[in-house]
Structures are given as C-alpha cells and as structure tokens.
Design a protein around this motif. Structure first.
Motif, PDB file in Angstrom:
ATOM      1  N   ALA A 124       0.827  -1.212   0.000  1.00 33.38           N
ATOM      2  CA  ALA A 124       0.000   0.000   0.000  1.00 33.38           C
ATOM      3  C   ALA A 124       0.865   1.267   0.000  1.00 33.38           C
ATOM      4  O   ALA A 124       0.486   2.291  -0.584  1.00 33.38           O
ATOM      5  CB  ALA A 124      -0.926  -0.004   1.214  1.00 33.38           C
ATOM      6  N   SER A 125       2.033   1.188   0.649  1.00 35.87           N
ATOM      7  CA  SER A 125       2.909   2.376   0.709  1.00 35.87           C
ATOM      8  C   SER A 125       3.391   2.750  -0.698  1.00 35.87           C
ATOM      9  O   SER A 125       3.402   3.934  -1.067  1.00 35.87           O
ATOM     10  CB  SER A 125       4.106   2.106   1.622  1.00 35.87           C
TER      11      SER A 125
ATOM     12  N   ASP B 297      -7.370   5.169   1.755  1.00 33.92           N
ATOM     13  CA  ASP B 297      -6.622   3.978   2.139  1.00 33.92           C
ATOM     14  C   ASP B 297      -7.642   3.004   2.721  1.00 33.92           C
ATOM     15  O   ASP B 297      -8.172   3.216   3.815  1.00 33.92           O
ATOM     16  CB  ASP B 297      -5.562   4.361   3.173  1.00 33.92           C
TER      17      ASP B 297
ATOM     18  N   GLN C 267      -7.961  -1.190   5.882  1.00 37.74           N
ATOM     19  CA  GLN C 267      -8.710  -1.691   7.037  1.00 37.74           C
ATOM     20  C   GLN C 267     -10.216  -1.824   6.760  1.00 37.74           C
ATOM     21  O   GLN C 267     -10.974  -2.133   7.683  1.00 37.74           O
ATOM     22  CB  GLN C 267      -8.485  -0.774   8.249  1.00 37.74           C
TER      23      GLN C 267
ATOM     24  N   LYS D  18      -4.848  -8.625   5.470  1.00 36.06           N
ATOM     25  CA  LYS D  18      -5.653  -8.480   6.694  1.00 36.06           C
ATOM     26  C   LYS D  18      -7.026  -9.126   6.493  1.00 36.06           C
ATOM     27  O   LYS D  18      -7.189 -10.330   6.612  1.00 36.06           O
ATOM     28  CB  LYS D  18      -5.762  -7.000   7.050  1.00 36.06           C
TER      29      LYS D  18
HETATM   30  C1  PLP Z   1      -4.630   1.451   7.143  1.00 29.10           C
HETATM   31  C2  PLP Z   1      -3.299   0.912   6.739  1.00 29.10           C
HETATM   32  N1  PLP Z   1      -2.674   1.444   5.681  1.00 29.10           N
HETATM   33  C3  PLP Z   1      -1.483   0.990   5.283  1.00 29.10           C
HETATM   34  C4  PLP Z   1      -0.842  -0.018   5.945  1.00 29.10           C
HETATM   35  C5  PLP Z   1       0.526  -0.453   5.485  1.00 29.10           C
HETATM   36  O1  PLP Z   1       0.456  -1.138   4.296  1.00 29.10           O
HETATM   37  P1  PLP Z   1       1.761  -1.651   3.503  1.00 29.10           P
HETATM   38  O2  PLP Z   1       2.619  -2.366   4.481  1.00 29.10           O
HETATM   39  O3  PLP Z   1       1.197  -2.543   2.453  1.00 29.10           O
HETATM   40  O4  PLP Z   1       2.435  -0.467   2.931  1.00 29.10           O
HETATM   41  C6  PLP Z   1      -1.472  -0.625   7.024  1.00 29.10           C
HETATM   42  C7  PLP Z   1      -0.805  -1.747   7.718  1.00 29.10           C
HETATM   43  O5  PLP Z   1      -1.067  -2.107   8.834  1.00 29.10           O
HETATM   44  C8  PLP Z   1      -2.721  -0.128   7.444  1.00 29.10           C
HETATM   45  O6  PLP Z   1      -3.349  -0.649   8.517  1.00 29.10           O
END
Ligand code: PLP
Length: 384
Positions: free
Chosen positions: A87-88, A191, A194, A217
């Motif tokens: 996601a980052s 995002d 969750q 998740k």
């Molecule tokens: C709401 C949310 N966004 C982003 C992330 C991080 O995602 P990623 O590790 O795929 O970048 C998390 C991880 O816990 C998250 O809870």
C-alpha cells in the motif's frame, strides 16, 4: 448475543484457528489451508518453466486477474485495479502523478488517524512542493466530517485519508468528501486497507478517484500484495513518475525513453510483479468472495456492537466510535500496559495486538464464533 445461523464459518479451512482465538484480522489474517496448494502450484510452475513458459501460460496475466477480482470487492469495474508491491508504494505511485512544485493547486489534505507510512509519504512530498494539512482528531478516535470538509478548497490537489483508521476503527463516509473535493477540482484517495473485506465498498457509486490497500488483513492473503484502484475515466490523464517497464504500452519492445504509458490500468505498474504474493492471495480471496462482504459486515457489526456494550458496562475505555456507521471491523479497548496485556492474553490463547496510546485492537471476522468472542472478552475481564 445470539449466534447467527445464516453463516458458514468455514473454520476447517483455516488451520490456525485450532490454536486459539484469532482476533487479529486488522493485522495478519489466518492462513487458509488452500494456500499450501496454491504456493505449491507456484513452485511447480517455476520448476517447469523451461518446458512450459510460466510467464506466457499464466504469470503475465495474473496481476490483471487478481486486480479484477479485487476491483469487484472494491465496488469498481473490471480494469480499474493495478496490483502494487504494497500500500505504501501504491500511495507513492499516486503522489508521483502530481506536480506540486509548479501548481498553485498543491495542498494535500490528510488526517491524524492515517497509518504512519501514509504520513511519511506526504511528509516527504513537502520536499517536492506539496503543502500538507493534517486534520487533527480531538480524542484520537474520530474526526468530525465538517472539519474534513472545511479543509477542502480551490488549492486542494488531493484529499488522502484512511477510509477506516488502523488506530481507532473510525470510518469516514466517502460520498460527501468526494462531492466537495470534486466541486473544488480536487481528487480523493482512500486507504482502504482496514475496510476492504470487512465493510462493503462502493468505489463506483462514491465516484472516488483512488483506493489503495493490500490483502493480508481482512482478505486473508499472505504478505504482501498491495493494490491501487484508479477511477477508469481518470486513468489516461495520469502519468506516474514512479514507473517502470511493465507500465509501458509495449513492454517487450524494450524501447528507449520516453515512457509510453499503457492505456490500461497497467500504466500504474512498475516492474516485475511479485508472483508468489499473487498465489498467496488466491485462496483467501475465493473464500471472501464466496462468503460475501455484505454477510461479513453484518456479522462484524453485530459482534463489535456486543463487544462495545460489554466493555462499557464494565467501565472500560473504548477507543472506537460508538456509531456502527462510523466504525470498521475492529474495537479498540484502552489498557494501561498494552504489550503486557497482549502477552497475558496470548498465554490464554487469545490473540490480539495493541498500539501506543490506543490500547488493544480486537477484530472478529466471519470465521470467529460468538462463543469465541464471548470467551475472549471474558478472559480479558478476568485479566483487567
Ligand atoms: C490502514 C493501513 N494502511 C497501510 C498499511 C501499510 O500497508 P503496507 O505495508 O502494504 O504499505 C497498514 C498496515 O497495517 C494499514 O493498517
């Protein structure tokens, strides 16, 4: 709380559930039993690659296939989701579509309830000319919608917020935010890490511009497969600077620059896709599709409501919204020493986690029985 008889919890399909009460779907879901065969299929395709070209027969199309299945869960059309490493990176890909330095429209509206990665990405964009306005939360749990709407103006390029917060489970209603942003010529990114798989998603009806998230998740996938949804009619107007050969319209021409972006959502790809991650996603995705997010959400709401009532009756501090329409699938319960309580609960085979200033994060998914939920909070009340 009376057990729903509507739902097949498919517990035998998740071996981890035999080892205790798994309430960690906000973190890493339990592995589906079928993931073993899926990972073996990956290995076999790799082993036979010289005789049966794995790229040609399946791997090359796999990102689009998984992307389309995710699009359905997100309430989007076929061709609206590009798989990302996580996601980052998905967020950085979107950030790289903007030219903050040369435009007066350079404000990014974010929220204090967002995940740290997201905050770091926007903080870093300040070096590229972005002005970042972080909308505060008075209680660390909620942000009034009005406050978010007031921040959106003619200089706003993007509103980028968590749909459901990782720290409080607070859920924004996307529709009024998208409506105001679009009136002012701004775009909206949610995002949904969750929320997707726990809460019904409506990308098309919300008319949202971008969604980012991942599968480990609520979607029961393995680490890590991220994704990026881009509103179909917006896709061709964007030219991400975070790019690579897979985003090219003819990747196998290996042509010199400049980049000629593909006309599909693949224009938001970078390099070689993480094939094992895609294999790890398939079994969980199938289960979520079959159970249905509508059913999952109804179960989640019934049990989070019950847990919150249980906590409040005992005078515990609940760091999640009381209103079911403003809540995701988790309930946060404040305890003095979170890490110690997580350890003591694990000794009793109740698996949750905690976050600083938040307390315990407790999540029920469709596979949890009501009996488990009751037992878990009963054990917690003994330990508190
Ligand atoms: C709401 C949310 N966004 C982003 C992330 C991080 O995602 P990623 O590790 O795929 O970048 C998390 C991880 O816990 C998250 O809870």
């Amino acid at each position: 709380m009376s057990e729903s008889d509507q739902i097949n919890r498919r517990r035998e399909e998740f071996p981890t559930l035999a080892s205790g009460i798994h309430l960690l779907s906000h973190s890493l879901g339990p592995v589906p039993r079928a993931a073993r065969a899926s990972m073996a299929a990956y290995y076999e395709a790799w082993e036979k690659h010289t005789s049966e070209d794995a790229w040609a027969t399946s791997w090359w199309e796999m990102s689009a296939h998984v992307g389309d299945r995710l699009a359905k869960i997100l309430g989007g059309q076929t061709g609206s989701v590009q798989i990302q490493p996580n996601a980052s990176v998905a967020l950085s890909c979107v950030a790289s579509c903007f030219d903050f330095a040369t435009s007066k429209r350079n404000k990014v509206v974010t929220s204090a309830l967002d995940f740290p990665s997201m905050q770091y990405v926007w903080d870093a964009q300040q070096q590229a000319g972005a002005r970042v306005e972080v909308i505060p939360s008075d209680d660390g749990v909620e942000i009034p919608l009005e406050r978010m709407l007031d921040a959106i103006d003619d200089e706003t390029a993007l509103v980028a917020i968590s749909h459901v917060s990782f720290r409080s489970s607070y859920r924004f209603d996307p529709a009024p935010i998208v409506a105001k942003a679009h009136r002012h010529g701004a775009l909206v990114l949610l995002d949904v890490y969750q929320s997707a798989g726990a809460v019904e998603m409506n990308a098309q009806n919300w008319n949202v511009d971008f969604l980012i998230g991942g599968t480990i998740k609520w979607l029961c996938g393995g680490p890590a497969c991220g994704y990026l949804y881009v509103r179909p009619d917006l896709q061709k107007t964007l030219r991400p600077r975070l790019t690579g050969w897979v985003a090219h319209e003819a990747p196998f021409d290996f042509a010199p620059p400049p980049q000629r972006y593909d006309s599909s959502v693949r224009r938001f790809a970078q390099g070689t896709p993480s094939i094992p991650a895609l294999y790890s996603v398939l079994p969980g995705l199938k289960i979520i599709e079959e159970v249905g997010v509508q059913t999952i959400q109804a179960e989640s709401q019934r049990r989070t409501e019950w847990m919150i009532d249980f906590a409040l009756e005992r005078g515990w501090k609940v760091n999640s919204p009381r209103d079911v329409n403003q809540r995701g699938g988790s309930v946060m319960v404040y305890v003095e020493d979170g890490p110690a309580m997580v350890r003591r609960l694990a000794e009793r085979k109740v698996f949750v986690d905690c976050r600083p200033g938040v307390g315990l994060r407790v999540s029920t998914h469709f596979f949890n029985t009501d009996e488990e939920v009751r037992e878990a909070v009963q054990i917690l009340s003994e330990l508190i």
